[in-house]
Write a protein that holds these residues in place. Sequence first.
Motif, short mmCIF file in Angstrom:
data_model
loop_
_atom_site.label_atom_id
_atom_site.label_comp_id
_atom_site.label_asym_id
_atom_site.label_seq_id
_atom_site.Cartn_x
_atom_site.Cartn_y
_atom_site.Cartn_z
N LEU A 74 0.83 -1.21 0.00
CA LEU A 74 0.00 0.00 0.00
C LEU A 74 0.86 1.25 0.00
O LEU A 74 0.38 2.35 -0.26
CB LEU A 74 -0.90 0.03 1.24
CG LEU A 74 -2.04 -1.00 1.27
CD1 LEU A 74 -2.75 -0.92 2.61
CD2 LEU A 74 -3.01 -0.74 0.14
N ASP A 75 2.13 1.06 0.30
CA ASP A 75 3.01 2.19 0.47
C ASP A 75 4.40 1.76 0.01
O ASP A 75 4.68 0.57 -0.08
CB ASP A 75 3.01 2.60 1.94
CG ASP A 75 3.65 3.95 2.16
OD1 ASP A 75 3.90 4.30 3.33
OD2 ASP A 75 3.89 4.66 1.16
N ARG A 76 5.26 2.74 -0.28
CA ARG A 76 6.63 2.38 -0.67
C ARG A 76 7.61 2.93 0.33
O ARG A 76 7.43 4.05 0.83
CB ARG A 76 6.95 2.93 -2.07
CG ARG A 76 6.67 1.93 -3.17
CD ARG A 76 7.21 2.45 -4.49
NE ARG A 76 6.52 3.67 -4.88
CZ ARG A 76 5.43 3.69 -5.62
NH1 ARG A 76 4.89 2.55 -6.02
NH2 ARG A 76 4.86 4.82 -5.93
N PRO A 77 8.70 2.18 0.64
CA PRO A 77 9.67 2.69 1.61
C PRO A 77 10.48 3.85 1.03
O PRO A 77 10.66 3.94 -0.18
CB PRO A 77 10.57 1.48 1.87
CG PRO A 77 10.44 0.63 0.66
CD PRO A 77 9.06 0.86 0.13
N THR A 78 10.92 4.73 1.93
CA THR A 78 11.78 5.85 1.49
C THR A 78 13.15 5.32 1.09
O THR A 78 13.79 5.83 0.18
CB THR A 78 11.95 6.87 2.63
OG1 THR A 78 10.73 6.98 3.31
CG2 THR A 78 12.37 8.22 2.08
N ALA A 79 13.57 4.27 1.81
CA ALA A 79 14.86 3.63 1.47
C ALA A 79 14.79 2.17 1.88
O ALA A 79 13.99 1.79 2.73
CB ALA A 79 15.99 4.33 2.20
N GLY A 80 15.63 1.36 1.25
CA GLY A 80 15.65 -0.06 1.62
C GLY A 80 15.05 -0.92 0.55
O GLY A 80 14.50 -0.44 -0.44
N LYS A 81 15.15 -2.24 0.76
CA LYS A 81 14.64 -3.18 -0.24
C LYS A 81 13.65 -4.11 0.42
O LYS A 81 13.86 -4.61 1.53
CB LYS A 81 15.83 -4.00 -0.79
CG LYS A 81 15.46 -4.95 -1.88
CD LYS A 81 16.72 -5.40 -2.64
CE LYS A 81 16.42 -6.74 -3.32
NZ LYS A 81 17.61 -7.44 -3.74
N LEU A 82 12.55 -4.32 -0.28
CA LEU A 82 11.48 -5.15 0.26
C LEU A 82 11.05 -6.14 -0.80
O LEU A 82 10.60 -5.78 -1.87
CB LEU A 82 10.31 -4.23 0.67
CG LEU A 82 9.08 -4.84 1.29
CD1 LEU A 82 9.42 -5.71 2.47
CD2 LEU A 82 8.15 -3.73 1.75
N VAL A 83 11.22 -7.46 -0.48
CA VAL A 83 10.81 -8.49 -1.43
C VAL A 83 9.70 -9.29 -0.79
O VAL A 83 9.88 -9.87 0.29
CB VAL A 83 12.00 -9.41 -1.79
CG1 VAL A 83 11.54 -10.49 -2.77
CG2 VAL A 83 13.12 -8.59 -2.40
N VAL A 84 8.56 -9.31 -1.42
CA VAL A 84 7.41 -10.04 -0.89
C VAL A 84 6.94 -11.03 -1.94
O VAL A 84 6.70 -10.66 -3.09
CB VAL A 84 6.26 -9.07 -0.54
CG1 VAL A 84 5.07 -9.82 0.02
CG2 VAL A 84 6.74 -8.01 0.44
N ALA A 85 6.82 -12.28 -1.51
CA ALA A 85 6.38 -13.35 -2.42
C ALA A 85 7.15 -13.31 -3.73
O ALA A 85 6.60 -13.44 -4.81
CB ALA A 85 4.88 -13.23 -2.68
N GLY A 86 8.44 -13.12 -3.60
CA GLY A 86 9.30 -13.18 -4.77
C GLY A 86 9.33 -11.93 -5.61
O GLY A 86 10.01 -11.85 -6.62
N THR A 87 8.60 -10.88 -5.25
CA THR A 87 8.58 -9.65 -6.05
C THR A 87 9.18 -8.50 -5.25
O THR A 87 8.88 -8.33 -4.07
CB THR A 87 7.13 -9.29 -6.41
OG1 THR A 87 6.46 -10.46 -6.87
CG2 THR A 87 7.09 -8.23 -7.49
N GLU A 88 10.02 -7.71 -5.92
CA GLU A 88 10.61 -6.58 -5.23
C GLU A 88 9.62 -5.43 -5.26
O GLU A 88 9.63 -4.59 -6.18
CB GLU A 88 11.92 -6.18 -5.90
CG GLU A 88 12.72 -5.20 -5.03
CD GLU A 88 14.00 -4.77 -5.70
OE1 GLU A 88 14.56 -5.56 -6.48
OE2 GLU A 88 14.45 -3.64 -5.44
N VAL A 89 8.78 -5.39 -4.27
CA VAL A 89 7.70 -4.40 -4.27
C VAL A 89 8.19 -2.98 -4.05
O VAL A 89 7.52 -2.02 -4.42
CB VAL A 89 6.61 -4.74 -3.24
CG1 VAL A 89 5.92 -6.03 -3.61
CG2 VAL A 89 7.22 -4.85 -1.86
#
Lengths: 240, 392, 388
Positions: A74-89
């Motif tokens: 629902l939102d995007r981080p200001t910095a950093g990497k987030l991978v959920v269920a194999g997708t880099e959201v």
Amino acid sequence: MSEATAERSDAKKPAKTARPIIECRGITRTFWRAKERLDVLDGLDLDIAEGSFEALMGPSGSGKTTLLNLIAGLDRPTAGKLVVAGTEVSAMGDAALARWRSQTIGFVFQHFNLIPVLTALENVELPLLLTKLPASERKKRAQIALRVVGLEDRMHHRPQQLSGGQEQRVGIARAIVHDPKIIVADEPTGELDRHSADDVLALLEKLNTEFDKTILMVTHDPAAAARATIVHKLDKGRLT
Amino acid sequence: MTLAGLTVKNIGHNWLRTVLTVLGVAIAILSFVLIRTTIDAWETAAKHGAQDRLSTINRVTFVMPLPKRYFQEFNGERGKIEGVTHATWANWFGGKHATREGEFFANFAVDTDSYFDVYQDMAVPPDQLAAWKEDRQGAIIGEALAKQFDWNVGDDVTLVGTIYPGEWKFHIRGIYVATKKSVDRAQFIFHWDYLNENLPPDRRDMIGWIASTVDSAGRAAAVSEAIDKEFDDEDVQTRTMSEQAMNKEFLGGASAILGALDIVSLIIMLIMMLVLGNTIAMGVRERTQEYGVLLALGFRPRHIAAFVVGEGVTIGLLGGGLGLLIAYPLIEQGVGRFLEENMGAWFPYFSIPPEVAAMALGFAALLAAIAAGIPAYRATKLDVIDALRRLA
Amino acid sequence: MIPLNYNLRNLYVRSTTTIATAIGIAFVVAVLAAAMMLVEGLRQTLDKSGKPDTAIIIRKGSDSEMPSSIEDATLNLVKGAPGIAKAADGQSQVMGECVVVLFYDLANGKGKSNALVRGVTADVLSFRPEVKIEQGQMAKAGSDEVIVGQKLVGRFKNMAIGDTIELRKGRLGKIVGVFSAGGSSYESEIWGDLDFVRGSFGRDGVVQSVRVKLTSPAAFDGFEAFVEQDKRLGLEAMGEIDYYRKQSEGTALFLTVLGSLIAVFCSVGAMIGASITMYGAVANRKREIGVLRALGFSKLTIMISFLFESVMLALLGGMLGVLAALALQLVEFKMMNFATFSEIVFRFQATPEILMNSVIAGGVMGVIGGFLPAVRAARTPPIEAMKG
């Protein structure tokens, strides 16, 4: 959800994979409120295994809901990497995120958020409107989802005609109808009495153990937290 | 359920407000249809006036007469004007009903033999026409006039003259039926000879105007010119133009009112837009959290916009439909009939033109879509998280 | 009582909704006011043409001077009637006139329109003292000179001093002056010598109307009796003001009915708009109303408070509408006077009464539209204060 998935609940489950379904690396989320800078999350790392039932707890302003929103796309981080269920959201655009959410995430809200002009069945059907399924198939799956939460007999009732607990269960049916991998719940028992809360939590547990859904829940309720296998505590944007 | 179904169902969020808005739209459409039908009825005379029939009047003013001998140029006695097929003459009598003087109707003293050859859009049964021709005091009246004063064939009626003072007695010999929209169905026609022989010598042998038919409507202007040229050197000059042109000139006097009505009808629609837009905006404000949920589930901003606009158009069409539903019986059976029968001279034809009905419905839908535009646009700008957080 | 400030603030906070609704009401009020102002303008223009001490005689059965015709001999008989004022030279103040409607080219090139030409005698300026020669000079009696009313100068082609206008072939009138007539309908007319005008149309020896100056308005009854007693004369007498009143009646009635119909329809729409807005306001403020009730304010107080709010909303709209209507006073309106088939030019005329009535009408719309929502507000139970 389809018949196949529902039936799988009776079969023996394969061993859970060790691969985390959610990977947070150095997640930072900064907000600006009238020239004042708020670092709600500050370099957070977190892994959540597939098929687990985990809770996020913490005082107001600790960033738990913000973290949940990030994981749910629902939102995007200001910095950093987030991978959920194999997708880099963390790197996806709005349109792609929307599509991804509609396929991967199931939402359960504190205030239920059912549409009052629609029946229970129609509310559950909502996520399927975004697919290419024909109307008859949509209806069928919605019915099955309602069966899973035990409200098939109320499918033509409007939210006003349901109790709080029943409304939330319809909300859960809506959260699983499109067979998402992850269920995200924001204070699912916040508006419920003890009895209904227990029913809802039992349901969530069932979804986790019998249907292999990964569940991430934000809660204040210790009884809810008790049902989770792992409880993460947050304070001022960091895990403690 | 479908996306479209969801759009329509959304109007059920607040039934009272939806019903009120639909009613408001219906009233706006009703007013619009009423006003435009009035404008159309007024212009019908101009639109449907005969293009192939000319009126020749005294150049100075239509109130002044022409010498009877001018007619001889038309009927071949002293020459024939090229292009003229039939000709007749008539005098404005200006008589009134003996007791109901407030109720205006047109009455003319006409040339017995030629009048109905020129005015073929006033159809008289042949036996009645023959009977009329035999009776010096005979009169032929329009069907609307017959109904208004309850006159029947065979009745003796008296008119009170104003321009030609005195009491004038007539026998109703026939009733004509109008075959064209623009024809006044409340006219009273009698013999010019009867009028003429009862006038003092200094008022005799004067005719009001000459009406003639041309062989083709396209030649109307040319023939008109030729006629006027014929009498240019005389003491009494003429002015000739097609009936349609004459009606248009007459209509010019009412142009200010028609213009005002035009503007009013458009402003009504704009106000309707405002009320509708307001309603939609209120709905959007209330449903912010719902939109948040939809966005979370994966619906796109354009879906939300479509929902909002679709809702507006639904209400617009419902209101438009309701407005038309009321308008038709009200105008076709009620107001229209009343005007045609009691004010037949001014409104020979008062009916909703199909274009007006279509325009009304189309406008309702279009303006509704535009009215919902701003709230729809605002809705697309919603931030998912803020929307979800907003308390219901 | 709940202070009015509460309501005003609430209207201000929801400004878009408030303005939208107010505009709806403004429009209805504007239409109502405009219709009334138009009728008033028509009346005033025609009324100014009449005087309380002047009577007008036309042929019996004529609706106006147009179709009427009275012979000079008959005119002389009228001189014997009681109550006629005498001029300085001892002559009875009796004046005959003829009128004819002619077509002239419009200055804007959009075709022709009609103008009224009046044949007058030398007495005309004493009968109508409000007439002033603004430019040039009065037409000489017995000549072919004419003067034109100032409203015609820009309206038709070639209607300035020095131009000639054609009455008919071979009969031209020389324009020697422009006159004003206190804003009355005479300003849309062309005046020439009576004999010149009627002679141009072969109407020698006949007039269409006879105006008579009476010793006082009270003398009218005696005068009327004398004139109408001889049925053979076939004459009808009436006060000049009544005559012009009658002229405008048909048109005035028409305008009033038309304007009222439109206003009635639109007022229903405006009231619906007000209802919707107020219902929305009540729904929005459910909790605070509950609080007010819990604090002890009575149902009646709440209801009156909300009624006030809708009335203030409506009055806002009413004032906007009246302002718009006032702006209309700048517009000139040209219409066919159905009685004389001549064109008449007049303006929208506002009076304090019209404006006040219009605003009040707006207020009433606010009351009716806001009534049911106010009742709903009053019915809000105090428990609403507690709900989340």
